[in-house]
Scaffold this motif. Structure first.
Motif, short mmCIF file in Angstrom:
data_model
loop_
_atom_site.label_atom_id
_atom_site.label_comp_id
_atom_site.label_asym_id
_atom_site.label_seq_id
_atom_site.Cartn_x
_atom_site.Cartn_y
_atom_site.Cartn_z
N GLU A 136 1.53 11.85 -3.97
CA GLU A 136 2.40 10.87 -3.29
C GLU A 136 3.76 11.48 -2.97
O GLU A 136 4.29 11.29 -1.87
N LEU A 140 4.92 12.02 0.95
CA LEU A 140 6.10 11.37 1.51
C LEU A 140 7.17 12.38 1.89
O LEU A 140 7.87 12.22 2.90
N TYR A 153 -3.32 8.91 1.26
CA TYR A 153 -3.04 7.61 0.66
C TYR A 153 -4.29 6.72 0.67
O TYR A 153 -4.59 6.06 -0.33
N PHE A 183 2.10 5.75 -7.35
CA PHE A 183 1.34 6.18 -6.17
C PHE A 183 1.10 5.00 -5.24
O PHE A 183 1.35 5.08 -4.03
N GLY A 187 3.63 4.76 -2.09
CA GLY A 187 2.82 5.23 -0.98
C GLY A 187 2.56 4.18 0.07
O GLY A 187 2.34 4.51 1.24
N GLN A 227 5.70 9.53 8.95
CA GLN A 227 4.60 10.45 8.69
C GLN A 227 4.30 11.26 9.94
O GLN A 227 4.74 10.92 11.04
#
Length: 559
Positions: A136, A140, A153, A183, A187, A227
């Motif tokens: 995680e 990130l 994820y 997580f 996440g 992301q």
């Protein structure tokens, strides 16, 4: 900090990671940390990296695992190096260049791409939950949605949920449960931006969105993430975020297939934000050419000084030079020939405050100041299998105005009707009014954003379609007044004997057919600017007592 750094060099990597995270948290809250500390930590991390690109425990350097990395310590090493990168190398990217990560990070990410697993700690027994916590952190920090081809994820959350005990814990232990919860909760923070990885110089400012989303999260106490996605996955995988960010310092090399994906993403409700990193003129020119192919019916125009992206939350001067492409309902793309990524990359929170504020305004504009859903919740509905209880056939009316501003609107509606009500909606091809036949298409839909005029033949055809039993659904896409005025003028001329007015709240359409509708949801901007109501505001034309035309002046298509 120097003494702490020296102490860390003698400790096991897990202790190092936790300690570094503590110092990093202090630095983010204005605790002064000497640059020498971060250089010391970076040297420590790169020195212990193995030949395969991974890391392992320091105490095992002499045993059989010597030279081989494994999951839990590779994620610890990578997470630490990303923190060092933020604190040491931000200014390395003032000039746009192709290589945007340190050599150690590149090697470590290749290890993750090759070895990631959601169900076990790669190349090491045990420490599974600590490993996922590290996944995680790396996911990130790096921004990558995928390690290799695997969505870290989605797969990690699925594995954790399957392992949760009936009492809510993992393995009945506090530490494992804590790592699992970190997580799942961190996440799943909403994703605001997808950064597009494409052939070319797409990542000249590698920490731009990391710093922007961190600033937004802190400023508005509303955590948001970012992301990286790429062109090799289906468009359905892009809908974690409402905004697709395309940065470039060289001409973008998009294939026709790539352009189709970009068009589909926008047609499904997304928005593109593009910027020329380093004010790169070839990228600006190439992006304009791409937009001309993606949206051939619409122009890229300079946004006026009073546009919401300059005024919605922060007041920003129009000197930013933003341009946009609109379909008459919403912005499909926002383009910035002057770079915005440099201020974000260098964390110019004061001297570049207007650029951060611009990012926040774009966020609020695109989302209508709404709350983003968690990561993994797509904005485009998934098609579920169902057994139809009935079939509804709908023709889409083609007219002289902007008749198709949202090409996928009825496709989305059809998916939702099937998923929620088991009603099969067949969408017909674009059909001119003169060719409407209620025996083939008993319902027709007409939308638009601009004024239009009907010919005498079209007026006669409209009257005949309705007199023969057809029903027409009409809406002013986005609430456009010019289209509303044209509908009222043209339909009154075509239907001289019809009664026109508001459809009452107790009409069967709201109370007896399908689910009862007592209130309607309107876009926040429309509600604040025009009216404050939660009631349906549909109007209608009645022919011989039958509601033949259902008209929404407040939009249906865009919603």
């Amino acid at each position: 900090a120097k003494e702490l750094g020296l102490w860390l060099l003698t400790q096991l990597p897990p202790d190092s990671q936790i300690a570094v995270l503590g110092v990093w948290a202090g630095a983010r809250n204005r605790v002064e940390v000497p640059m020498g500390y971060w250089r010391m930590i970076e040297r420590h991390g790169t020195r212990d990296q193995k030949r395969d690109g991974g890391w392992n425990y320091a105490v095992e350097r002499r045993n059989r695992l010597k030279g081989q990395g494994y999951g839990s310590m590779t994620t610890a090493g990578l997470a630490t190096l990303f923190i060092c990168m933020d604190n040491l190398h931000g200014k390395d990217f003032v000039r746009c260049r192709a290589n945007t990560d340190t050599a150690a990070i590149i090697r470590g990410m290749k290890w993750m791409d090759a070895n990631f697993s959601a169900t076990s700690n790669p190349k090491r027994a045990g420490h599974y939950y600590y490993y996922l916590y590290g996944v995680e952190r790396v996911g990130l920090a790096s921004g990558y949605k995928y390690f290799g081809t695997k969505d870290w994820y989605k797969l990690g959350a699925k594995a954790l949920i399957a392992r949760q005990s009936a009492n809510g814990s993992w393995q009945g232990r506090l530490l494992e449960t804590t790592f699992a919860m970190l997580f799942l909760t961190r996440g799943q923070h909403p994703v605001l931006f997808n950064k597009l990885q494409y052939p070319g110089m797409w990542n000249s400012r590698p920490r731009d969105l990391a710093n922007l989303t961190r600033w937004i999260s802190t400023s508005f106490e509303r955590p948001v993430n970012w992301q990286i996605i790429h062109l090799g996955v289906p468009v359905a995988e892009w809908h974690d975020a409402p905004i697709l960010y395309i940065s470039g310092a060289a001409p973008p090399k998009f294939t026709d297939k790539d352009l189709t994906k970009l068009r589909d993403f926008v047609a499904q409700g997304g928005v593109i934000l593009s910027e020329a990193a380093c004010n790169n003129a070839p990228f600006d020119k190439g992006m304009r050419a791409a937009y001309a192919k993606i949206f051939p019916r619409y122009e890229l125009k300079t946004l006026p000084a009073d546009h919401p992206v300059y005024t919605l939350h922060y007041r920003i001067g129009a000197g930013r030079g933003l341009q946009g492409i609109s379909n008459g309902v919403r912005l499909l793309a926002i383009h910035s020939p002057p770079e915005v990524s440099l201020a974000w990359q260098l964390r110019k929170y004061r001297s570049g405050a207007d650029v951060f504020q611009l990012g926040a305004n774009i966020y609020f504009f695109v989302t209508d100041k709404g709350i983003l859903p968690p990561r993994g919740v797509s904005r485009w509905p998934k098609v579920n299998a169902f057994t139809p209880t009935e079939t509804l056939k709908v023709a889409r009316v083609k007219h002289a105005g902007n008749w198709d501003p949202e090409p996928f609107a009825w496709k989305r509606f059809a998916i939702l009707m099937g998923n929620r009500h088991s009603v099969k909606v067949e969408i017909g091809p674009p059909t001119e009014l003169t060719k409407l036949d209620p025996t083939v298409w008993p319902v027709a839909a007409m939308t638009g954003t601009t004024s239009f005029e009907l010919t005498a033949a079209e007026r006669a055809a409209l009257s005949k379609f309705l007199s023969d039993g057809g029903t027409l659904i009409v809406d002013a896409a986005g609430g456009g007044e010019r289209f509303t005025d044209a509908v009222e003028k043209e339909f009154k001329a075509a239907l001289p004997g019809a009664r026109y007015g508001m459809i009452p709240a107790d009409h069967a359409m709201f109370t007896k057919v399908g689910p009862k509708i007592a209130k309607a949801t309107y876009r926040k901007a429309l509600r604040l600017a025009v009216f404050d109501s939660k009631k349906p505001r549909l109007r209608g034309f009645w022919l011989k007592g039958r509601l033949a035309v259902i008209f929404s002046p407040d939009d249906l298509t865009a919603g």
